[in-house]
Write a protein that holds these residues in place. Sequence first.
Motif, mmCIF file in Angstrom:
data_model
loop_
_atom_site.group_PDB
_atom_site.id
_atom_site.type_symbol
_atom_site.label_atom_id
_atom_site.label_comp_id
_atom_site.label_asym_id
_atom_site.label_seq_id
_atom_site.Cartn_x
_atom_site.Cartn_y
_atom_site.Cartn_z
ATOM 1 N N SER A 193 0.856 -1.189 0.000
ATOM 2 C CA SER A 193 0.000 0.000 0.000
ATOM 3 C C SER A 193 0.891 1.237 0.000
ATOM 4 N N VAL A 194 0.640 2.125 -0.960
ATOM 5 C CA VAL A 194 1.545 3.252 -1.233
ATOM 6 C C VAL A 194 0.740 4.545 -1.110
ATOM 7 N N TYR A 195 0.716 5.120 0.106
ATOM 8 C CA TYR A 195 -0.096 6.303 0.380
ATOM 9 C C TYR A 195 0.804 7.444 0.843
ATOM 10 N N THR A 196 1.537 8.029 -0.065
ATOM 11 C CA THR A 196 2.547 9.020 0.306
ATOM 12 C C THR A 196 1.946 10.277 0.925
ATOM 13 N N ASN A 197 0.839 10.762 0.374
ATOM 14 C CA ASN A 197 0.259 12.003 0.884
ATOM 15 C C ASN A 197 -0.371 11.806 2.250
ATOM 16 N N TYR A 198 -1.043 10.697 2.431
ATOM 17 C CA TYR A 198 -1.655 10.432 3.720
ATOM 18 C C TYR A 198 -0.602 10.305 4.812
ATOM 19 N N ILE A 199 0.490 9.612 4.494
ATOM 20 C CA ILE A 199 1.539 9.421 5.497
ATOM 21 C C ILE A 199 2.305 10.711 5.731
ATOM 22 N N GLY A 200 2.446 11.520 4.680
ATOM 23 C CA GLY A 200 3.214 12.757 4.800
ATOM 24 C C GLY A 200 4.699 12.541 4.617
ATOM 25 N N VAL A 201 5.062 11.682 3.658
ATOM 26 C CA VAL A 201 6.467 11.413 3.367
ATOM 27 C C VAL A 201 6.764 11.817 1.930
ATOM 28 N N PRO A 202 8.039 12.054 1.601
ATOM 29 C CA PRO A 202 8.387 12.339 0.206
ATOM 30 C C PRO A 202 8.021 11.171 -0.701
ATOM 31 N N HIS A 203 7.875 11.474 -1.980
ATOM 32 C CA HIS A 203 7.461 10.439 -2.922
ATOM 33 C C HIS A 203 8.531 9.359 -3.100
ATOM 34 N N ALA A 204 9.754 9.628 -2.683
ATOM 35 C CA ALA A 204 10.788 8.589 -2.720
ATOM 36 C C ALA A 204 10.428 7.403 -1.840
ATOM 37 N N TRP A 205 9.530 7.609 -0.887
ATOM 38 C CA TRP A 205 9.088 6.526 -0.003
ATOM 39 C C TRP A 205 8.482 5.368 -0.782
ATOM 40 N N VAL A 206 7.925 5.657 -1.975
ATOM 41 C CA VAL A 206 7.341 4.605 -2.806
ATOM 42 C C VAL A 206 8.365 3.496 -3.047
ATOM 43 N N ARG A 207 9.591 3.911 -3.330
ATOM 44 C CA ARG A 207 10.639 2.926 -3.601
ATOM 45 C C ARG A 207 10.908 2.074 -2.372
ATOM 46 N N LEU A 340 16.443 8.008 5.685
ATOM 47 C CA LEU A 340 16.751 7.295 4.458
ATOM 48 C C LEU A 340 16.568 8.224 3.270
ATOM 49 N N SER A 341 17.415 8.059 2.267
ATOM 50 C CA SER A 341 17.203 8.720 0.982
ATOM 51 C C SER A 341 17.675 7.772 -0.109
ATOM 52 N N PHE A 342 17.278 8.073 -1.347
ATOM 53 C CA PHE A 342 17.650 7.266 -2.497
ATOM 54 C C PHE A 342 18.294 8.158 -3.546
ATOM 55 N N PRO A 343 19.016 7.574 -4.497
ATOM 56 C CA PRO A 343 19.393 8.362 -5.674
ATOM 57 C C PRO A 343 18.143 8.968 -6.309
ATOM 58 N N SER A 344 18.271 10.176 -6.823
ATOM 59 C CA SER A 344 17.094 10.855 -7.365
ATOM 60 C C SER A 344 16.437 10.072 -8.481
ATOM 61 N N ILE A 345 17.235 9.377 -9.281
ATOM 62 C CA ILE A 345 16.725 8.634 -10.429
ATOM 63 C C ILE A 345 16.660 7.145 -10.121
ATOM 64 N N ASN A 346 15.589 6.534 -10.552
ATOM 65 C CA ASN A 346 15.459 5.089 -10.517
ATOM 66 C C ASN A 346 14.984 4.649 -11.892
ATOM 67 N N LEU A 347 15.465 3.498 -12.374
ATOM 68 C CA LEU A 347 15.094 3.084 -13.714
ATOM 69 C C LEU A 347 14.920 1.584 -13.809
ATOM 70 N N LEU A 348 14.095 1.200 -14.756
ATOM 71 C CA LEU A 348 13.892 -0.194 -15.130
ATOM 72 C C LEU A 348 14.180 -0.304 -16.622
ATOM 73 N N THR A 349 15.079 -1.207 -16.992
ATOM 74 C CA THR A 349 15.409 -1.458 -18.397
ATOM 75 C C THR A 349 14.994 -2.871 -18.746
ATOM 76 N N THR A 350 14.213 -2.996 -19.810
ATOM 77 C CA THR A 350 13.730 -4.309 -20.210
ATOM 78 C C THR A 350 13.691 -4.404 -21.729
ATOM 79 N N VAL A 351 13.987 -5.578 -22.234
ATOM 80 C CA VAL A 351 13.964 -5.822 -23.679
ATOM 81 C C VAL A 351 12.759 -6.687 -24.002
ATOM 82 N N TRP A 352 11.942 -6.198 -24.924
ATOM 83 C CA TRP A 352 10.725 -6.915 -25.300
ATOM 84 C C TRP A 352 10.423 -6.642 -26.765
#
Length: 434
Positions: A193-207, A340-352
């Motif tokens: 469950s990903v409720y960033t606004n309700y919790i009041g955390v930065p969107h990086a919390w999703v990760r 906690l913090s994360f690198p600003s960028i996160n990525l997914l690379t996939t070949v299809w």
Amino acid sequence: MKRILAFKKWKHWSKIKFLRCADKLLAAVGIVVASVVFTATNTEVVGQDIYPKSKQFPLGLYSIHEAQDMQRVRQFGWKIAQTYHFTPSFLETVAKGKMLALASLPGKSEPIPEVQAAKKITALAKSDQVAWWEFPEERRYWRDGEMAIVTNYASWTRKYDPKKRPNYMYIPGHYDATSVQQYVPYLDIIPSSVYTNYIGVPHAWVRWRMETTLKGIKLAQATIGPDYLNGEKTPVAILELFYESGNAIATTEGAYHDFWQSIVSGARGILIFSYWHERDHPNLESVLQTYHKAAGEIVGPEQLGSAILYGTRLDNVSFEIIAGPRRTEKFYTYGMKQPLSFPSINLLTTVWNQSTYVIAVNSANEPVSVSFTGLPNTPTEATVLFENKTVPLTDGVLNTEFQPLGVHIFKIASSSSSKVLKGEKQSICAQFFR
């Protein structure tokens, strides 16, 4: 009732989502159930079954009750409907709405007797509208009776459902990996469950939320994939569409970020809580439209859903932040003594389908300029999907800019002379587990 628990800088908070039906109808599992199920089964429906039973990417809406609403949202790609007032007649409603349903099983402090469960499961299982079995929410693993609901129902659905459809239960958003681990042996669909606004955390919390769920799956010695009958698991994200006075209101930028960050961080399906609560605040209409947009991108002609579910994931594409914050804003979450913090960028690379897709998300609240390396070195440009533009690609290097909480999805078409990427399957949790 669903109660969402988490911590905001060590402060306990909770939320009752809304009142649900106090008692499930247990007596009507005979002729009435059979009649309703027969009607629903024989109503035309488009696209039977959903991942992991089929290849359709799971997109679902909590608290959608009317067939006309289902028909309207289905055009955007939503396929699963849920209600907190589940009765067998809901299967008839979703059949008319041309969607599938979460089939809710009753129980509070202990499981219903097996004979009652068998009748209910057997009757409901006759309907093609059942997507997943939904167990009573948030059953606590440290309470024997509640955990017996999880363990017994997991066994009984396999025993009494001839199609052996997947099992699912909502898990609170504050649970750490060891807590998630307790449920993994019994559930096939593992939610975050990903409720960033309700919790009041930065969107990086999703990760953090998604990667914690993946870690719980790993701790249970399970793997991610569609073969759930042999123990593989499907992580999904439940995104926020509600508002309570005193909390932050969701934004379109934040919603689009959270949708794609959830996927980049490991989700193989998206559910929204909730269609009904879109009425909580006038701003939520635009947020719902944003979710519609993202869902349509998943199921559209680019086949992103298939690329995410079945593409070969690569870990040899890297990035360097040229301008802007290198890391996200720091935040606290449950059980952490240090921020906690994360690198600003996160990525997914996939070949299809002979194309390389790069889904990249900026979780910083400021613009970021990025240079990606390790991409195919022969094409001279990449298409930026859904933005009606291309960007240059030189010797496998792509330079681009992100707006705050921005998302780009790049498609690099293959060519006969393109260098073949030799990346191993990407471990989405690689940085998390270091």
